[in-house]
Design an enzyme around this catalytic site. Structure first.
Site, mmCIF file in Angstrom:
data_model
loop_
_atom_site.group_PDB
_atom_site.id
_atom_site.type_symbol
_atom_site.label_atom_id
_atom_site.label_comp_id
_atom_site.label_asym_id
_atom_site.label_seq_id
_atom_site.Cartn_x
_atom_site.Cartn_y
_atom_site.Cartn_z
ATOM 1 N N ARG A 116 -7.569 2.079 3.653
ATOM 2 C CA ARG A 116 -6.379 1.339 4.053
ATOM 3 C C ARG A 116 -6.581 -0.120 3.672
ATOM 4 N NH1 ARG A 116 -4.078 5.370 4.235
ATOM 5 N NH2 ARG A 116 -2.924 6.371 5.926
ATOM 6 N N HIS A 133 -0.894 2.643 -4.178
ATOM 7 C CA HIS A 133 -1.096 3.578 -3.064
ATOM 8 C C HIS A 133 -0.570 4.970 -3.438
ATOM 9 C CE1 HIS A 133 -1.444 3.836 1.616
ATOM 10 N NE2 HIS A 133 -1.910 4.926 1.025
ATOM 11 N N GLU A 184 1.299 -4.658 1.874
ATOM 12 C CA GLU A 184 1.662 -3.589 0.945
ATOM 13 C C GLU A 184 3.179 -3.405 0.976
ATOM 14 O OE1 GLU A 184 0.572 1.042 0.913
ATOM 15 O OE2 GLU A 184 -1.187 -0.251 0.743
#
Length: 349
Positions: free
Chosen positions: A246, A294, A275
């Site tokens: 993460r 991602h 993000e």
């Protein structure tokens, strides 16, 4: 005798279209229809989900990182299950879900191999300076290739932070490359460590000894900014940092500084904080950084296996069965999920 209402599933709109088609591919929603389960995609992407969108909903298939906290749960008295499409659940308040009797499942086994492969991909790209060489080729700068020599893998040390199922799979994939593997996790133990030839050690020791550091840890209050200025300073100037866990595991400001000043050799990032990255983020222009939005583990087998696991959890709860990969087993039965599910299943027979 009245017929029980069908089990109803809401699907978050962050990755699925109204007809059930998905950015990931076929999610296998037909299995729900075949079981007599009603499903629909939420009308919009809102986080948290508005109370009116959860009225009469028994389960939510959450494809992204929607927050589920006390307020959302209190406004959704029919909710029995939050089925996460993936392994991470840092945006779900497990304690609140347990108190409310809402089951939470994820799909850890299904993401294990694709995520480990993503970590290895970033390692190899960094070791061989793949993207810098790609740019040289595309811009006809062949004369500069002597300045982009690759790093060694054979005999190098790989440090895996958050050594769990994904880390063990990464160690298994890396074994033929001749890497020494160190691991670190909270418990200091793992049932496969010895079999895989992995030495479990402290974080500081791992960072100082590793040529490649791969972050696989879950995001918790304890692991937020696990890698900051002090930790980056422990790494070798020739070492690479890879994050497939993460984004907030890393202090991004400290990472930018370390990369800019050459304190580490480079980074491979599939996750970020914030993000998505802002368009003017310095990371975007750095030659020694490999980036992915991602999604590096999004493969055909990822979609197949994660979808199957998430759908199976919904089918289990709808039938009154305890689902696999249940993150809060104490919640089972609190809202009578198994009784209501069994009654509904019997009515459909």
């Amino acid at each position: 005798m009245s017929t029980p209402a069908p089990f109803r599933v809401a699907i978050t709109a962050d990755a699925v279209r109204a007809d059930g088609s998905s950015i990931h591919g076929d999610l296998g929603l037909g299995r729900l229809s075949e079981a007599g389960i009603d499903w629909h995609v939420l009308p919009s992407y809102e986080d948290p989900i508005p109370a009116e969108h959860l009225e009469g909903v028994d389960a939510v298939l959450s494809l992204g990182h929607i927050h589920f906290g006390e307020e959302t749960l209190a406004a959704a008295p029919d909710l029995r299950l939050v089925a996460r499409f993936g392994a991470g659940y840092d945006t779900i308040d497990l304690d609140a879900c347990t108190r409310a009797g809402v089951l939470v499942t994820n799909t850890p086994a299904a993401v294990r191999k694709p995520l480990a492969a993503a970590g290895l991909t970033l390692m190899l790209a960094l070791a061989h300076q793949l993207f810098a060489k790609d740019r040289l080729t595309r811009t006809s700068r062949w004369g500069e290739r002597e300045h982009f020599r690759g790093a060694s893998l054979d005999g190098a040390t790989l440090g895996i932070v958050g050594f769990g199922s994904v880390g063990a799979e990464l160690a298994r994939m890396a074994a033929p490359l001749g890497l020494r593997v160190l691991g670190n996790n909270r418990s200091g133990a793992h049932p496969q460590a010895r079999e895989l030839g992995v030495e479990l050690t402290g974080l500081n020791e791992l960072l100082a000894a590793s040529d490649y550091v791969v972050l696989c840890a879950a995001l918790t209050p304890e692991t937020e900014k696990l890698i900051g200025r002090r930790e980056l300073a422990l790494m070798k100037p020739s070492a690479f940092l890879v994050n497939i866990g993460r984004g907030p595991l890393v202090d991004t400001d400290a990472l930018r500084t370390a990369l800019r000043q050459g304190r580490i050799a480079g980074a491979g990032l599939d996750v970020f904080d914030p993000e998505p990255l802002l368009p003017d983020d310095e990371l975007l222009s750095m030659e020694n950084v490999v980036l992915s939005p991602h999604s590096l583990c999004w493969t055909a087998d990822f979609t197949r296996d994660v979808s199957a696991s998430a759908i199976e959890a919904i089918l289990d709860v709808a039938a009154g069965r305890r689902p696999r990969n249940l993150l809060n087993p104490a919640a089972f039965g609190v809202r009578g999920a198994e009784t209501a599910g069994a009654a509904a299943a019997a009515a459909r027979l």
